[in-house]
Write a protein that holds these residues in place. Structure first.
Motif, mmCIF file in Angstrom:
data_model
loop_
_atom_site.group_PDB
_atom_site.id
_atom_site.type_symbol
_atom_site.label_atom_id
_atom_site.label_comp_id
_atom_site.label_asym_id
_atom_site.label_seq_id
_atom_site.Cartn_x
_atom_site.Cartn_y
_atom_site.Cartn_z
ATOM 1 N N LEU A 1 0.337 9.635 -1.188
ATOM 2 C CA LEU A 1 0.191 10.845 -2.011
ATOM 3 C C LEU A 1 0.118 12.111 -1.159
ATOM 4 O O LEU A 1 0.304 13.214 -1.686
ATOM 5 N N ARG A 2 -0.165 11.957 0.125
ATOM 6 C CA ARG A 2 -0.292 13.129 0.982
ATOM 7 C C ARG A 2 0.969 13.405 1.809
ATOM 8 O O ARG A 2 0.975 14.295 2.664
ATOM 9 N N LEU A 3 2.024 12.640 1.570
ATOM 10 C CA LEU A 3 3.306 12.908 2.234
ATOM 11 C C LEU A 3 3.921 14.193 1.698
ATOM 12 O O LEU A 3 3.571 14.651 0.598
ATOM 13 N N PRO A 4 4.868 14.810 2.419
ATOM 14 C CA PRO A 4 5.581 15.975 1.889
ATOM 15 C C PRO A 4 6.187 15.643 0.514
ATOM 16 O O PRO A 4 6.597 14.496 0.256
ATOM 17 N N GLU A 5 6.254 16.631 -0.327
ATOM 18 C CA GLU A 5 6.626 16.389 -1.730
ATOM 19 C C GLU A 5 7.952 15.648 -1.880
ATOM 20 O O GLU A 5 8.053 14.681 -2.646
ATOM 21 N N ALA A 6 8.978 16.051 -1.172
ATOM 22 C CA ALA A 6 10.305 15.431 -1.329
ATOM 23 C C ALA A 6 10.252 13.946 -0.981
ATOM 24 O O ALA A 6 10.790 13.096 -1.706
ATOM 25 N N GLU A 7 9.593 13.624 0.148
ATOM 26 C CA GLU A 7 9.509 12.219 0.560
ATOM 27 C C GLU A 7 8.651 11.424 -0.432
ATOM 28 O O GLU A 7 8.992 10.301 -0.796
ATOM 29 N N ARG A 8 7.529 12.030 -0.842
ATOM 30 C CA ARG A 8 6.643 11.341 -1.790
ATOM 31 C C ARG A 8 7.360 11.019 -3.089
ATOM 32 O O ARG A 8 7.296 9.892 -3.588
ATOM 33 N N GLU A 9 8.101 11.981 -3.637
ATOM 34 C CA GLU A 9 8.782 11.778 -4.906
ATOM 35 C C GLU A 9 9.889 10.734 -4.771
ATOM 36 O O GLU A 9 10.125 9.927 -5.676
ATOM 37 N N THR A 10 10.562 10.715 -3.623
ATOM 38 C CA THR A 10 11.627 9.716 -3.393
ATOM 39 C C THR A 10 11.057 8.310 -3.374
ATOM 40 O O THR A 10 11.591 7.385 -3.996
ATOM 41 N N LEU A 11 9.945 8.137 -2.652
ATOM 42 C CA LEU A 11 9.341 6.815 -2.562
ATOM 43 C C LEU A 11 8.779 6.343 -3.909
ATOM 44 O O LEU A 11 8.924 5.171 -4.281
ATOM 45 N N LEU A 12 8.147 7.255 -4.657
ATOM 46 C CA LEU A 12 7.601 6.888 -5.971
ATOM 47 C C LEU A 12 8.721 6.541 -6.947
ATOM 48 O O LEU A 12 8.607 5.589 -7.729
ATOM 49 N N ALA A 13 9.828 7.298 -6.885
ATOM 50 C CA ALA A 13 10.964 7.003 -7.766
ATOM 51 C C ALA A 13 11.563 5.643 -7.430
ATOM 52 O O ALA A 13 11.945 4.868 -8.316
ATOM 53 N N ASN B 1 20.229 -1.635 0.901
ATOM 54 C CA ASN B 1 19.430 -1.577 2.136
ATOM 55 C C ASN B 1 18.505 -0.362 2.150
ATOM 56 O O ASN B 1 17.419 -0.407 2.749
ATOM 57 N N THR B 2 18.990 0.716 1.507
ATOM 58 C CA THR B 2 18.148 1.921 1.425
ATOM 59 C C THR B 2 16.891 1.624 0.620
ATOM 60 O O THR B 2 15.780 2.039 0.976
ATOM 61 N N VAL B 3 17.066 0.908 -0.478
ATOM 62 C CA VAL B 3 15.919 0.544 -1.312
ATOM 63 C C VAL B 3 14.957 -0.343 -0.530
ATOM 64 O O VAL B 3 13.732 -0.156 -0.563
ATOM 65 N N ILE B 4 15.504 -1.321 0.181
ATOM 66 C CA ILE B 4 14.659 -2.240 0.963
ATOM 67 C C ILE B 4 13.881 -1.470 2.029
ATOM 68 O O ILE B 4 12.673 -1.709 2.227
ATOM 69 N N TYR B 5 14.542 -0.533 2.695
ATOM 70 C CA TYR B 5 13.869 0.269 3.720
ATOM 71 C C TYR B 5 12.709 1.057 3.110
ATOM 72 O O TYR B 5 11.601 1.104 3.666
ATOM 73 N N ARG B 6 12.985 1.677 1.931
ATOM 74 C CA ARG B 6 11.932 2.479 1.285
ATOM 75 C C ARG B 6 10.762 1.597 0.846
ATOM 76 O O ARG B 6 9.585 2.000 0.952
ATOM 77 N N LEU B 7 11.054 0.397 0.342
ATOM 78 C CA LEU B 7 9.982 -0.517 -0.067
ATOM 79 C C LEU B 7 9.108 -0.892 1.131
ATOM 80 O O LEU B 7 7.866 -0.947 1.026
ATOM 81 N N GLN B 8 9.762 -1.136 2.255
ATOM 82 C CA GLN B 8 9.002 -1.485 3.459
ATOM 83 C C GLN B 8 8.095 -0.332 3.880
ATOM 84 O O GLN B 8 6.949 -0.554 4.295
ATOM 85 N N ARG B 9 8.617 0.883 3.712
ATOM 86 C CA ARG B 9 7.794 2.046 4.064
ATOM 87 C C ARG B 9 6.621 2.174 3.102
ATOM 88 O O ARG B 9 5.498 2.476 3.515
ATOM 89 N N ILE B 10 6.852 1.958 1.812
ATOM 90 C CA ILE B 10 5.773 2.025 0.819
ATOM 91 C C ILE B 10 4.696 1.003 1.137
ATOM 92 O O ILE B 10 3.492 1.302 1.139
ATOM 93 N N HIS C 1 2.727 10.073 -13.271
ATOM 94 C CA HIS C 1 3.687 10.677 -14.205
ATOM 95 C C HIS C 1 2.964 11.504 -15.248
ATOM 96 O O HIS C 1 3.383 12.619 -15.573
ATOM 97 N N ARG C 2 1.851 10.983 -15.757
ATOM 98 C CA ARG C 2 1.091 11.721 -16.768
ATOM 99 C C ARG C 2 0.546 13.017 -16.197
ATOM 100 O O ARG C 2 0.604 14.065 -16.819
ATOM 101 N N ARG C 3 0.021 12.964 -14.978
ATOM 102 C CA ARG C 3 -0.532 14.162 -14.361
ATOM 103 C C ARG C 3 0.567 15.189 -14.116
ATOM 104 O O ARG C 3 0.378 16.388 -14.350
ATOM 105 N N THR C 4 1.728 14.726 -13.677
ATOM 106 C CA THR C 4 2.859 15.630 -13.430
ATOM 107 C C THR C 4 3.316 16.289 -14.726
ATOM 108 O O THR C 4 3.582 17.494 -14.773
ATOM 109 N N THR C 5 3.378 15.498 -15.796
ATOM 110 C CA THR C 5 3.809 16.029 -17.096
ATOM 111 C C THR C 5 2.810 17.040 -17.620
ATOM 112 O O THR C 5 3.171 18.084 -18.164
#
Length: 418
Positions: free
Chosen positions: A334-346, A370-379, A404-408
């Motif tokens: 949750l403390r990552l830069p916004e763009a990276e955080r939103e990419t990983l959560l998505a 492979n991109t998805v697998i890499y992101r999962l490993q990072r998460i 999502h609720r908080r963002t909305t």
């Protein structure tokens, strides 16, 4: 110009005309019973449903018409007893007919017939009893006579509308009182439930929905004409505006909740929630709480059926626990830069929605597997949790709902048309 009593001033009536009216009115009062009989027949013929509309018996109708004729004739002849309001019978008739539920149009029609009987009585009395002696005076004063009759009609209309308004307010207060009793759980008392059903126009038992529309601001209109919208589909409902919400009870009859909510949808302009199906008025209190919770799961105008929003409902009533849940689920992510955080959560959301399959998630995200697998490993590296572990997957799922609720909720609010 009118007098304080509401009748036209007599300045336009000559002395001979006043004398003529007094003589003719005195003679007509001697034939009052015959005039009342004639008027009763006219009214019953012109308004055949009059008795069915609330006037209990022809005798009662005749007595009322007789009293109005008497006061009208007295007013024209200046024969009203001292201290008596010339419009007293008109006002009492207006109040009485409003209480009986007789439409104002029917009441005024009867009153016009009464004016006709009085005018024709003046003419026939002049000709039959006085050989036309007062015909000329009657012609000269005819306009004033009808203005007096119209003033009495106006007094009747005012009294009818005031009584109608009083009754409506009284009925509304009664409906609110019974709704509050149901919300307090007193519908479990069979006597209360039976009386509430009668007042609210609902069945005492059978499938029902409780619907709550939140008033987020005092000027909100989260539901537009819900009763009429549902009535167009043959559905019976009762609606009540409260300080914080609008509460509705809808009888399902043989319809499904989905059918009923689809019928209600065109009326939805704000956040609206629906309870699970209840079968007695004794369950309204609990159903209201659940419907209100369902509405609160929404971050924008729409409609939520509680059973379709149970995970969100669990979160919405526990804000402190929800905040802790997101921290435990995602931690440093949750403390990552916004763009990276939103990419990983998505990516995490797409994987969960795809049943844990990186391939299907990649198709959803329009990227390489492979991109998805890499992101999962990072998460998993950041959070210390794995999507393949059932408990961690549940925590991730609830955490994503909370984020999502908080963002909305933090996003600028837009109307339903946007």
């Amino acid at each position: 110009m009118t007098t304080a009593a509401g009748h036209p001033a007599e300045g336009e009536v000559s002395s001979p005309a006043r004398t003529a009216l007094r003589v003719l009115a005195t003679a007509m009062l001697e034939d009052l019973d015959a005039l009342a009989d004639r008027l009763t027949l006219l009214v019953m013929r012109a308004e055949p449903g009059y008795a069915e509309l609330g006037v209990s018996a022809p005798d009662a109708l005749r007595e009322n018409l007789r009293g109005n004729l008497e006061r009208g004739i007295q007013s024209l002849g200046k024969l009203v007893p001292p201290g008596v309001d010339p419009n007293d019978t008109s006002r009492e008739t207006g109040r009485k007919r409003a209480r009986e539920g007789v439409p104002l149009e029917a009441v005024l029609h009867a009153y016009r017939l009464g004016g006709q009987v009085i005018w024709e009585g003046l003419l026939s009395t002049s000709r039959d009893r006085f050989r036309g002696r007062y015909d000329r005076e009657l012609l000269a004063v005819s306009g004033w006579v009808w203005r007096v009759i119209d003033a009495s009609s106006a007094a009747l209309v005012d009294a009818y509308r005031l009584e109608e308004s009083r009754l409506r307010s009284q009925e509304l207060s009664k409906r609110h009182a019974f709704l509050n009793a149901l919300l307090d759980g007193r519908g479990k008392d069979t006597t209360v439930a039976r009386e509430a059903a009668t007042v609210l126009g609902l069945p005492t038992c059978g499938p029902m929905l409780c619907v709550v529309a939140l008033l987020d601001t005092p000027t909100d209109e989260p539901l537009r004409s819900p009763r009429d919208t549902l009535a167009a589909h043959g559905l019976v409902s009762s609606w009540h505006v409260r300080s914080s919400d609008i509460v509705g009870l809808i009888a399902l009859a043989d319809r499904t909740p989905a059918d009923v909510l689809a019928a209600l949808r065109p009326a939805v302009m704000g956040r609206v929630g629906a309870s699970p199906v209840i079968t007695t008025l004794g369950q309204v209190g609990d159903a209201y709480t659940l419907a209100r919770t369902a509405a609160r799961t929404l971050g924008a105008p729409g409609m939520a059926f509680l059973d379709d929003h149970l995970p969100e409902a669990l979160l919405v009533d526990s804000p402190e626990l929800t905040e802790r849940l997101t921290q435990v689920a995602f931690g440093e992510l949750l403390r990552l830069p916004e763009a990276e955080r939103e990419t990983l959560l998505a990516t995490l959301g797409a994987v969960i929605d795809s049943g844990g399959s990186p391939t299907r998630a990649a198709q959803r995200l329009y990227c390489h597997r492979n991109t998805v697998i890499y992101r999962l490993q990072r998460i998993e590296s950041i959070t210390g949790r794995s999507v393949s572990h059932p408990r961690d997957r549940l925590l991730f799922t609830l955490g994503l709902l909370a984020v999502h609720r908080r963002t909305t909720s933090d996003a600028p609010s837009e109307g339903p048309g946007h």
